[in-house]
Structure formats: structure tokens, C-alpha cells
Scaffold this motif. Sequence first.
Motif, PDB file in Angstrom:
ATOM      1  N   ARG A 298       0.814  -1.210   0.000  1.00  0.00           N
ATOM      2  CA  ARG A 298       0.000   0.000   0.000  1.00  0.00           C
ATOM      3  C   ARG A 298       0.851   1.265   0.000  1.00  0.00           C
ATOM      4  NH1 ARG A 298      -3.161   0.308   5.015  1.00  0.00           N
ATOM      5  NH2 ARG A 298      -3.317  -1.877   4.550  1.00  0.00           N
ATOM      6  N   SER A 299       1.946   1.281   0.751  1.00  0.00           N
ATOM      7  CA  SER A 299       2.765   2.487   0.810  1.00  0.00           C
ATOM      8  C   SER A 299       3.419   2.801  -0.533  1.00  0.00           C
ATOM      9  CB  SER A 299       3.809   2.388   1.916  1.00  0.00           C
ATOM     10  OG  SER A 299       4.659   1.298   1.703  1.00  0.00           O
ATOM     11  N   VAL A 300       3.785   1.768  -1.290  1.00  0.00           N
ATOM     12  CA  VAL A 300       4.360   1.994  -2.619  1.00  0.00           C
ATOM     13  C   VAL A 300       3.292   2.562  -3.546  1.00  0.00           C
ATOM     14  CG1 VAL A 300       5.398   0.890  -4.640  1.00  0.00           C
ATOM     15  CG2 VAL A 300       6.125   0.236  -2.339  1.00  0.00           C
ATOM     16  N   ARG A 301       2.098   2.005  -3.481  1.00  0.00           N
ATOM     17  CA  ARG A 301       0.993   2.528  -4.288  1.00  0.00           C
ATOM     18  C   ARG A 301       0.717   3.990  -3.940  1.00  0.00           C
ATOM     19  NH1 ARG A 301      -2.254  -1.006  -7.067  1.00  0.00           N
ATOM     20  NH2 ARG A 301      -1.870  -3.205  -6.686  1.00  0.00           N
ATOM     21  N   ASN A 302       0.727   4.312  -2.650  1.00  0.00           N
ATOM     22  CA  ASN A 302       0.469   5.686  -2.203  1.00  0.00           C
ATOM     23  C   ASN A 302       1.586   6.628  -2.667  1.00  0.00           C
ATOM     24  OD1 ASN A 302      -1.871   4.817  -0.982  1.00  0.00           O
ATOM     25  ND2 ASN A 302      -0.955   4.644   1.038  1.00  0.00           N
ATOM     26  N   ALA A 303       2.821   6.170  -2.619  1.00  0.00           N
ATOM     27  CA  ALA A 303       3.938   6.993  -3.076  1.00  0.00           C
ATOM     28  C   ALA A 303       3.810   7.279  -4.566  1.00  0.00           C
ATOM     29  CB  ALA A 303       5.270   6.299  -2.777  1.00  0.00           C
ATOM     30  N   PHE A 304       3.444   6.283  -5.343  1.00  0.00           N
ATOM     31  CA  PHE A 304       3.283   6.503  -6.778  1.00  0.00           C
ATOM     32  C   PHE A 304       2.113   7.440  -7.069  1.00  0.00           C
ATOM     33  CE2 PHE A 304       6.345   3.224  -7.525  1.00  0.00           C
ATOM     34  CZ  PHE A 304       6.891   3.567  -8.747  1.00  0.00           C
ATOM     35  N   ARG A 305       1.068   7.351  -6.277  1.00  0.00           N
ATOM     36  CA  ARG A 305      -0.064   8.283  -6.454  1.00  0.00           C
ATOM     37  C   ARG A 305       0.396   9.719  -6.215  1.00  0.00           C
ATOM     38  NH1 ARG A 305      -3.654  10.508  -8.990  1.00  0.00           N
ATOM     39  NH2 ARG A 305      -5.442  11.320  -7.888  1.00  0.00           N
ATOM     40  N   LEU A 306       1.215   9.932  -5.182  1.00  0.00           N
ATOM     41  CA  LEU A 306       1.747  11.266  -4.914  1.00  0.00           C
ATOM     42  C   LEU A 306       2.646  11.731  -6.061  1.00  0.00           C
ATOM     43  CD1 LEU A 306       2.540  10.954  -1.113  1.00  0.00           C
ATOM     44  CD2 LEU A 306       0.745  12.333  -2.169  1.00  0.00           C
ATOM     45  N   LEU A 307       3.471  10.831  -6.578  1.00  0.00           N
ATOM     46  CA  LEU A 307       4.331  11.176  -7.705  1.00  0.00           C
ATOM     47  C   LEU A 307       3.510  11.547  -8.939  1.00  0.00           C
ATOM     48  CD1 LEU A 307       7.136   8.489  -7.346  1.00  0.00           C
ATOM     49  CD2 LEU A 307       7.298  10.936  -6.848  1.00  0.00           C
ATOM     50  N   GLU A 308       2.427  10.837  -9.188  1.00  0.00           N
ATOM     51  CA  GLU A 308       1.550  11.160 -10.313  1.00  0.00           C
ATOM     52  C   GLU A 308       0.962  12.558 -10.151  1.00  0.00           C
ATOM     53  OE1 GLU A 308      -1.305   8.016 -10.165  1.00  0.00           O
ATOM     54  OE2 GLU A 308      -0.140   6.712 -11.480  1.00  0.00           O
ATOM     55  N   LEU A 309       0.499  12.873  -8.945  1.00  0.00           N
ATOM     56  CA  LEU A 309      -0.074  14.196  -8.698  1.00  0.00           C
ATOM     57  C   LEU A 309       0.971  15.294  -8.882  1.00  0.00           C
ATOM     58  CD1 LEU A 309      -2.337  13.447  -5.613  1.00  0.00           C
ATOM     59  CD2 LEU A 309      -3.101  14.186  -7.881  1.00  0.00           C
ATOM     60  N   LEU A 310       2.160  15.084  -8.350  1.00  0.00           N
ATOM     61  CA  LEU A 310       3.213  16.086  -8.471  1.00  0.00           C
ATOM     62  C   LEU A 310       3.674  16.257  -9.914  1.00  0.00           C
ATOM     63  CD1 LEU A 310       5.274  15.354  -5.253  1.00  0.00           C
ATOM     64  CD2 LEU A 310       3.821  17.344  -5.707  1.00  0.00           C
ATOM     65  N   SER A 311       3.703  15.164 -10.672  1.00  0.00           N
ATOM     66  CA  SER A 311       4.125  15.274 -12.073  1.00  0.00           C
ATOM     67  C   SER A 311       3.077  16.007 -12.906  1.00  0.00           C
ATOM     68  CB  SER A 311       4.408  13.897 -12.670  1.00  0.00           C
ATOM     69  OG  SER A 311       3.222  13.171 -12.845  1.00  0.00           O
ATOM     70  N   ALA A 312       1.821  15.914 -12.517  1.00  0.00           N
ATOM     71  CA  ALA A 312       0.748  16.603 -13.242  1.00  0.00           C
ATOM     72  C   ALA A 312       0.642  18.071 -12.835  1.00  0.00           C
ATOM     73  CB  ALA A 312      -0.581  15.894 -12.992  1.00  0.00           C
ATOM     74  N   ASN A 313       1.352  18.467 -11.787  1.00  0.00           N
ATOM     75  CA  ASN A 313       1.310  19.843 -11.285  1.00  0.00           C
ATOM     76  C   ASN A 313       2.727  20.387 -11.176  1.00  0.00           C
ATOM     77  OD1 ASN A 313      -1.654  20.344 -10.373  1.00  0.00           O
ATOM     78  ND2 ASN A 313      -1.160  18.271  -9.700  1.00  0.00           N
ATOM     79  N   PRO A 314       3.302  20.853 -12.292  1.00  0.00           N
ATOM     80  CA  PRO A 314       4.699  21.294 -12.281  1.00  0.00           C
ATOM     81  C   PRO A 314       4.973  22.458 -11.334  1.00  0.00           C
ATOM     82  CG  PRO A 314       3.688  21.669 -14.438  1.00  0.00           C
ATOM     83  CD  PRO A 314       2.692  20.960 -13.593  1.00  0.00           C
ATOM     84  N   ASN A 315       3.947  23.229 -10.966  1.00  0.00           N
ATOM     85  CA  ASN A 315       4.138  24.316 -10.009  1.00  0.00           C
ATOM     86  C   ASN A 315       4.114  23.816  -8.575  1.00  0.00           C
ATOM     87  OD1 ASN A 315       4.378  26.284 -12.000  1.00  0.00           O
ATOM     88  ND2 ASN A 315       2.158  26.538 -12.104  1.00  0.00           N
ATOM     89  N   GLY A 316       3.916  22.523  -8.406  1.00  0.00           N
ATOM     90  CA  GLY A 316       3.935  21.922  -7.083  1.00  0.00           C
ATOM     91  C   GLY A 316       2.586  21.944  -6.391  1.00  0.00           C
ATOM     92  N   MET A 317       2.557  21.301  -5.234  1.00  0.00           N
ATOM     93  CA  MET A 317       1.325  21.229  -4.446  1.00  0.00           C
ATOM     94  C   MET A 317       1.676  21.302  -2.969  1.00  0.00           C
ATOM     95  SD  MET A 317      -0.707  18.186  -6.475  1.00  0.00           S
ATOM     96  CE  MET A 317      -2.285  18.475  -5.689  1.00  0.00           C
ATOM     97  N   ARG A 318       0.794  21.907  -2.225  1.00  0.00           N
ATOM     98  CA  ARG A 318       0.945  21.958  -0.773  1.00  0.00           C
ATOM     99  C   ARG A 318       0.494  20.632  -0.159  1.00  0.00           C
ATOM    100  NH1 ARG A 318       1.704  27.089   1.193  1.00  0.00           N
ATOM    101  NH2 ARG A 318       1.291  28.756  -0.286  1.00  0.00           N
ATOM    102  N   LEU A 319       0.953  20.405   1.044  1.00  0.00           N
ATOM    103  CA  LEU A 319       0.614  19.172   1.756  1.00  0.00           C
ATOM    104  C   LEU A 319      -0.902  18.998   1.867  1.00  0.00           C
ATOM    105  CD1 LEU A 319       1.479  16.703   3.439  1.00  0.00           C
ATOM    106  CD2 LEU A 319       1.551  18.221   5.429  1.00  0.00           C
ATOM    107  N   ALA A 320      -1.609  20.058   2.241  1.00  0.00           N
ATOM    108  CA  ALA A 320      -3.068  19.965   2.426  1.00  0.00           C
ATOM    109  C   ALA A 320      -3.761  19.553   1.131  1.00  0.00           C
ATOM    110  CB  ALA A 320      -3.620  21.295   2.923  1.00  0.00           C
ATOM    111  N   ARG A 321      -3.294  20.061   0.006  1.00  0.00           N
ATOM    112  CA  ARG A 321      -3.901  19.718  -1.289  1.00  0.00           C
ATOM    113  C   ARG A 321      -3.613  18.266  -1.652  1.00  0.00           C
ATOM    114  NH1 ARG A 321      -7.904  20.249  -4.561  1.00  0.00           N
ATOM    115  NH2 ARG A 321      -7.374  20.434  -6.739  1.00  0.00           N
ATOM    116  N   LEU A 322      -2.399  17.799  -1.359  1.00  0.00           N
ATOM    117  CA  LEU A 322      -2.070  16.400  -1.612  1.00  0.00           C
ATOM    118  C   LEU A 322      -2.926  15.475  -0.755  1.00  0.00           C
ATOM    119  CD1 LEU A 322       1.786  16.788  -1.876  1.00  0.00           C
ATOM    120  CD2 LEU A 322       0.284  15.984  -3.709  1.00  0.00           C
ATOM    121  N   VAL A 323      -3.136  15.856   0.495  1.00  0.00           N
ATOM    122  CA  VAL A 323      -3.988  15.073   1.395  1.00  0.00           C
ATOM    123  C   VAL A 323      -5.412  15.032   0.840  1.00  0.00           C
ATOM    124  CG1 VAL A 323      -5.038  15.042   3.695  1.00  0.00           C
ATOM    125  CG2 VAL A 323      -2.584  15.455   3.453  1.00  0.00           C
TER     126      VAL A 323
END
Length: 139
Positions: free
Chosen positions: A15-40
Motif C-alpha cells: 500500500r505504501s508503494v501505491r500511495n507513493a506513486f499516487r503522490l508522484l503522479e499528482l506532483l508530475s501533473a502539477n509542475p508548479n507543485g502542491m501543498r501538503l493539504a492539497r495532496l492530502v
Amino acid sequence: MTAEPLVAQAGSSCRSVRNAFRLLELLSANPNGMRLARLVDRTGLPKSSVHRILGTLQDMDVVWRDEDDGVYRLTGSWHEVVSPRRRSEFSAPVLSHDGRQVAGLTLRLRGHVSPGAPSERLTRLVTDLAHAVSRRIRP
């Protein structure tokens, strides 16, 4: 002492690997970055889990957190891994004195470039230009 080989069981997942990849997908789709609250918010994961995963990814130099605005971003080298460029696009990161990506140079062409020498020359050209700009902004 001998190490036991790792064997994946059928149907097993981490599960943690899946969650890490989900975060990487979100960050790659948002080149300006994301705040912790938005990622949550976007993942639905507990804040502590997202924070822990991001901390691990920071330790591995996969993501970095801008201290000024608290935004998490992929490092330049990992952005290329997660979001590979198109054949008509040639990019290279511009790095600050501490190795963080502060900008990027991108050459976009109207048509596709065939793999081989022309593609390699364009890649080298953009990389050399980005390196020259990086050297100029360093103290």
C-alpha cells in the motif's frame, strides 16, 4: 548470515508503494507543485501518511519542499522519469547553486524528431544551454 530473496506473492501489494506513486503522479501533473493539504485532499490519505511518504521521497531526492511557500515539487531529474518528454520536446533543468531546479529550458517543435543523431543533437543543445544558464545564476 545470508539474506533471504524477496518473493512477491500472487495478488500481494504494498500500500505504501501505491500511495507513493499516487503522490508522484499528482506532483508530475502539477509542475508548479502542491501543498501538503492539497495532496492530502486529492489522495484521501491521512495527513501523517502523506507527510511521512513525502519525507522519505525528500530523503531520496525525488521531491523537494520549497521553504518559502511550502510547496512540494518533483526534482528535475525525477520529473523526467515520471513525465517523459515527447519526441517533439527537448527539455533540461536550470539548477540553483544547491542543485535544486529553479527553472527549465524547453524547445518544442511542431513535428516529431526521429530518434537518432538529430534527436541526440537537440537534446545535447538544450542540455548545454541549461547548464550555461545554471552556471550564470550561481554565485
